[in-house]
Each structure stands twice: as C-alpha cells, then as structure tokens.
Design a protein around this motif. Structure first.
Motif, PDB file in Angstrom:
ATOM      1  N   GLU A  48      10.980   0.931  -6.995  1.00 31.13           N
ATOM      2  CA  GLU A  48      11.909   0.839  -5.874  1.00 31.13           C
ATOM      3  C   GLU A  48      11.162   0.539  -4.577  1.00 31.13           C
ATOM      4  O   GLU A  48      11.632  -0.234  -3.736  1.00 31.13           O
ATOM      5  CB  GLU A  48      12.713   2.140  -5.749  1.00 31.13           C
ATOM      6  CG  GLU A  48      13.738   2.330  -6.850  1.00 31.13           C
ATOM      7  CD  GLU A  48      14.677   1.131  -6.993  1.00 31.13           C
ATOM      8  OE1 GLU A  48      15.217   0.676  -5.958  1.00 31.13           O
ATOM      9  OE2 GLU A  48      14.847   0.640  -8.117  1.00 31.13           O
ATOM     10  N   GLY A  49       9.996   1.176  -4.413  1.00 31.72           N
ATOM     11  CA  GLY A  49       9.188   0.897  -3.231  1.00 31.72           C
ATOM     12  C   GLY A  49       8.705  -0.530  -3.209  1.00 31.72           C
ATOM     13  O   GLY A  49       8.685  -1.191  -2.151  1.00 31.72           O
ATOM     14  N   ILE A  50       8.310  -1.035  -4.381  1.00 32.65           N
ATOM     15  CA  ILE A  50       7.874  -2.439  -4.489  1.00 32.65           C
ATOM     16  C   ILE A  50       9.016  -3.375  -4.109  1.00 32.65           C
ATOM     17  O   ILE A  50       8.842  -4.343  -3.375  1.00 32.65           O
ATOM     18  CB  ILE A  50       7.367  -2.727  -5.911  1.00 32.65           C
ATOM     19  CG1 ILE A  50       6.032  -2.013  -6.153  1.00 32.65           C
ATOM     20  CG2 ILE A  50       7.211  -4.229  -6.137  1.00 32.65           C
ATOM     21  CD1 ILE A  50       5.518  -2.131  -7.566  1.00 32.65           C
ATOM     22  N   ARG A  51      10.224  -3.067  -4.589  1.00 32.34           N
ATOM     23  CA  ARG A  51      11.376  -3.931  -4.282  1.00 32.34           C
ATOM     24  C   ARG A  51      11.678  -3.943  -2.787  1.00 32.34           C
ATOM     25  O   ARG A  51      12.091  -4.962  -2.234  1.00 32.34           O
ATOM     26  CB  ARG A  51      12.591  -3.465  -5.078  1.00 32.34           C
ATOM     27  CG  ARG A  51      12.510  -3.838  -6.561  1.00 32.34           C
ATOM     28  CD  ARG A  51      13.642  -3.256  -7.356  1.00 32.34           C
ATOM     29  NE  ARG A  51      13.615  -3.720  -8.733  1.00 32.34           N
ATOM     30  CZ  ARG A  51      14.154  -3.077  -9.756  1.00 32.34           C
ATOM     31  NH1 ARG A  51      14.767  -1.924  -9.568  1.00 32.34           N
ATOM     32  NH2 ARG A  51      14.079  -3.579 -10.978  1.00 32.34           N
ATOM     33  N   ALA A  52      11.489  -2.805  -2.138  1.00 29.09           N
ATOM     34  CA  ALA A  52      11.731  -2.753  -0.694  1.00 29.09           C
ATOM     35  C   ALA A  52      10.758  -3.668   0.054  1.00 29.09           C
ATOM     36  O   ALA A  52      11.143  -4.360   1.005  1.00 29.09           O
ATOM     37  CB  ALA A  52      11.597  -1.309  -0.199  1.00 29.09           C
ATOM     38  N   ALA A  57       0.818  -1.222   0.000  1.00 31.42           N
ATOM     39  CA  ALA A  57       0.000   0.000   0.000  1.00 31.42           C
ATOM     40  C   ALA A  57       0.845   1.262   0.000  1.00 31.42           C
ATOM     41  O   ALA A  57       0.475   2.282  -0.603  1.00 31.42           O
ATOM     42  CB  ALA A  57      -0.938  -0.006   1.205  1.00 31.42           C
ATOM     43  N   GLY A  58       1.997   1.255   0.655  1.00 25.65           N
ATOM     44  CA  GLY A  58       2.831   2.455   0.714  1.00 25.65           C
ATOM     45  C   GLY A  58       3.884   2.527  -0.370  1.00 25.65           C
ATOM     46  O   GLY A  58       4.688   3.464  -0.389  1.00 25.65           O
ATOM     47  N   ALA A  59       3.901   1.543  -1.270  1.00 23.14           N
ATOM     48  CA  ALA A  59       4.907   1.522  -2.340  1.00 23.14           C
ATOM     49  C   ALA A  59       4.335   2.170  -3.591  1.00 23.14           C
ATOM     50  O   ALA A  59       3.354   1.686  -4.152  1.00 23.14           O
ATOM     51  CB  ALA A  59       5.314   0.080  -2.628  1.00 23.14           C
TER      52      ALA A  59
END
Length: 417
Positions: free
Chosen positions: A374-378, A368-370
């Motif tokens: 890069e956010g998805i990978r985190a 939800a916060g990605a």
C-alpha cells in the motif's frame, strides 16, 4: 561463465546501447534502426538470425544440444510522445504516424530497456556452457498498436524458429528498482480499440434545425458510454472504458457532416469483454437513431490483444529464480494490471505457458518510507508512469536486474548438465 563478473564487464556497453536506443526511438513497424542494432548484436553472439519477420521483427536462435526451447521476448517500438525528461540522452526524434502526421517520438514505455536487457541476457547465456536446450530471442515490433506479435505469427514465426516450451518476458514499470512484480492468472488486461464514425448532416451554424449535428451526437454518445462500466458490468468484475479522442469540424459556425471517436476498452474476462462490446455497439447505434441520423454509425476495430494470463504452475517454477536475484520478499504481487500487452499472442500461438513480470525501474530512494504494498502504491501515484513524457527508468540497477531476471528465468526452464 561467472554471471556476476561477466555482467559487470558487459554493463558499460549495455548502458551505452540503452542511451542510444532511448535517444533514437521509432514508431510501430518503423523500428528499422533498432532492429538492425539487435540483429547485429545477435550475429556477434553466433545466433542464427532472421530479420523482417512481421515486417520489422528480428529472431535469433541459440541451440545447445537437446532440451527445452525457451523463448525470450522484447518489444522495440516507441510512442508519439514529446519527451520532457530533460535527460542528456532525451529523444528529439520525429516520425510519421499511421495517419500520415509528423509527430514526436519517445521511448515513453521502456521498450528500450526491454531490448537492452534481452541483448545482455543473450550475451550471458551464450557465454554460459552449463545448460542445454534452445534459446529463442524475439525482438518484436508494434506492441504499442497491439499488432506486432500477431504480425510475426502470421508471417510464419514458428516456421522460422522452434516452437517454444515457454514464453518469458518482462515490462519495466515505476516499481522501485530491485523489485519484481509477478502474479499468476490474468495479469495484464485485454485491449480493444475502436474507431467510431458518427454521420450527421452538416450545414450553417445559424440553422441547426436544418442539420443533424454530429457534435451533439458525439457528446451524448460519450456521456452515455460512461454507463457501460458503471451500469452494465458487475461490481465484482473489472472493465475500463476510455474515449481518448473526439474529432469533429474545423470552424465555429459550420456544423460538420461527421464526428469520430477513438475508444479503448480493457477487460480480463472474455464474457465481460463481450458484454461491454455489445453495450458499446447498442449505445452508439441507439444514440445515432435518437439524433435522427439517416446513416448508421461505422464501428471499426483498430487494435486488439487478449489478456496476458500467466500460467500458474509456470509462475511457481520461475518465481524462485527471480527471488534469488532480488532477494526474499521483493517479488511482489502487483495485482491485476489494466495496461495491456500482446506477448500472450506468442504463447497462445505456440500452445506454451506464458510467464511475464514487471521489472522495477524507479529510483528506490523515492520509496524509502514505503514499508508495504500500500505504501508503494501511494508513492507510485506521485511518479511519472509509462506513456508519460516524463517517464525515465533509472539505468542502475534496472538494466543489471533486468538482464539477470531474464537469465535466471531462462535457466529455470533449460536443462543443466
């Protein structure tokens, strides 16, 4: 057939099939129960079915007039992993591995998703009279040991089914459900697995000077192998080398006669692969000579599959169909994947383009916060991945999107009246 309403009716049955397959995984080349379920489903749809291709593989052919031949592939085998998901339909199955050991078995890589989605897609395509051509279904064994596709080809696959104009398939991954990963050119790495036997001269642990210690030799070899990627492969290239198993001896005060290493190499470029394999051989043989071993090491290839290279023109032809399913901006480039697949063997043997994509199977709320890749990978780094005992794709909407992705991709290559 109206895909939406037809699939809505079909989904409860597909969920049940998926749970059943997940609870009853089978090891490579032992997929007898899974193959039987798939063959029965294909016969129910009216396909021409052949069993036992490449030992446990199943094929089905759905002909509908003149037009392109589209091959849809799913792999069937599980892994020697003890499931720890706690799901109500978790596997408690056991099997016998190639070395004769009794091991737990789990669908830790999502092949149960692949089979279920393919069965659903064939149901939708069989009920749809808007296309012409031929759909070939391939339920493939032994992907996990990189032998199933080759076994089917060597067993006369393309004498059993028509030679395809395109090979399509998907692999579930911990991307958010509702996302598809697709890239042109090298997409999945080549894999080479080796068994390396180092020969020493055993003896009493109190008198190492009277032996050639293969344990010390193995340790030195493992450490030196770490320099293959760091010192022999250019920084602009990609290679991954892993020693996944070291086996030697059974007692603390006995120096054994030999040690066995199991090694895996992943590459995208044939030149890089050749360089790395030559370096591995040089290091293994050199360390044995340095240790004073009087017998040269034995280096045996045990698994091999080429890189999956997605056809660039084919990707661009297929992409709109996938985007129509998940929406704009949700077909993403996941970057090169160091995991491996043998689906490319089917395409190479047919001289056909390959288009193979990732199917998101993770709970989308975790992302939800990605807001970007890069956010998805985190988030991905925090989730159980394929081959984990905790890996469990969400059933909804993964199955529905997986079915629709195969149907949409197939339709983008079939002829429409």
């Amino acid at each position: 057939m109206d895909t939406a309403s037809g699939l809505e009716t079909l989904l409860p049955r597909l969920r049940d099939v998926y749970r059943d397959l997940h609870a009853h995984p089978e090891l490579s080349f032992a997929e007898h129960r899974t193959a039987g379920i798939a063959a029965a489903w294909l016969r129910e749809l009216g396909l021409t079915v052949t069993e036992g291709v490449g030992r446990t593989g199943v094929t089905g052919v759905l002909r509908r007039g003149e037009g392109p031949v589209v091959l849809l592939r799913a792999d069937m085998d599980g892994l020697p992993v003890a499931e720890a998901t706690g799901l109500a339909y978790a596997s408690t199955a056991r099997g016998v591995d190639p070395d004769g050991r009794d091991v737990p078995v789990m669908h830790a890589c999502g092949h149960d998703v692949h089979v279920t989605c393919l069965l659903g897609a064939l149901s939708v395509l069989a009920a749809d009279d808007s296309w012409t051509g031929t759909v070939v279904a391939v339920l493939q064994p032994a992907e996990e040991v990189a032998r199933g596709a080759a076994a089917m080809v060597e067993d006369g696959l393309y004498g059993t089914v028509p030679r395809p104009d395109v090979v399509l398939g998907q692999h579930v991954a911990p991307l958010p459900a509702g996302t598809i990963g697709l890239r042109a050119s090298p997409s999945f790495a080549a894999t080479d697995s080796l068994r390396i036997t180092l020969f020493g001269e055993g003896g009493h642990g109190s008198r190492p000077e009277a032996t050639v210690d293969p344990v010390v030799l193995a340790a030195a070899t493992v450490l030196r192998l770490q320099t293959v990627v760091s010192r022999e492969i250019a920084g602009t290239e990609t290679a991954v080398l892993t020693v996944g198993s070291v086996q030697a001896g059974r007692k603390s005060n006995i120096i054994p006669d030999e040690a066995v290493l199991l090694l895996n190499l992943r590459t995208y470029d044939v030149r890089v692969r050749d360089t790395a394999l030559a370096a591995i051989r040089r290091i293994v043989e050199g360390e044995a000579a340095t240790a004073g071993a009087r017998r040269a090491p034995l280096i045996e290839p045990i698994e091999q599959a080429p890189a999956v290279v997605n056809d660039a023109a084919g990707v661009e032809r297929t992409r709109p169909a996938l985007e129509a399913i998940v929406g704009p901006g949700r077909v993403v480039d996941p970057g090169p994947i160091t995991g491996s697949e043998d689906v490319g063997v089917l395409a190479e043997a047919a001289g056909a383009p390959c288009i193979f994509w990732l199917l998101g199977g993770a709970d989308a709320t975790a992302f939800a916060g990605a807001h970007d890749l890069e956010g998805i990978r985190a988030v991905l780094a925090s989730l159980p991945s394929n081959h984990s005992p905790l890996y469990a794709p969400v059933i909804d909407p993964t199955l529905e999107i997986g079915v629709r992705a195969l149907v949409g991709a197939a339709r983008s290559w079939l002829r429409h009246g």
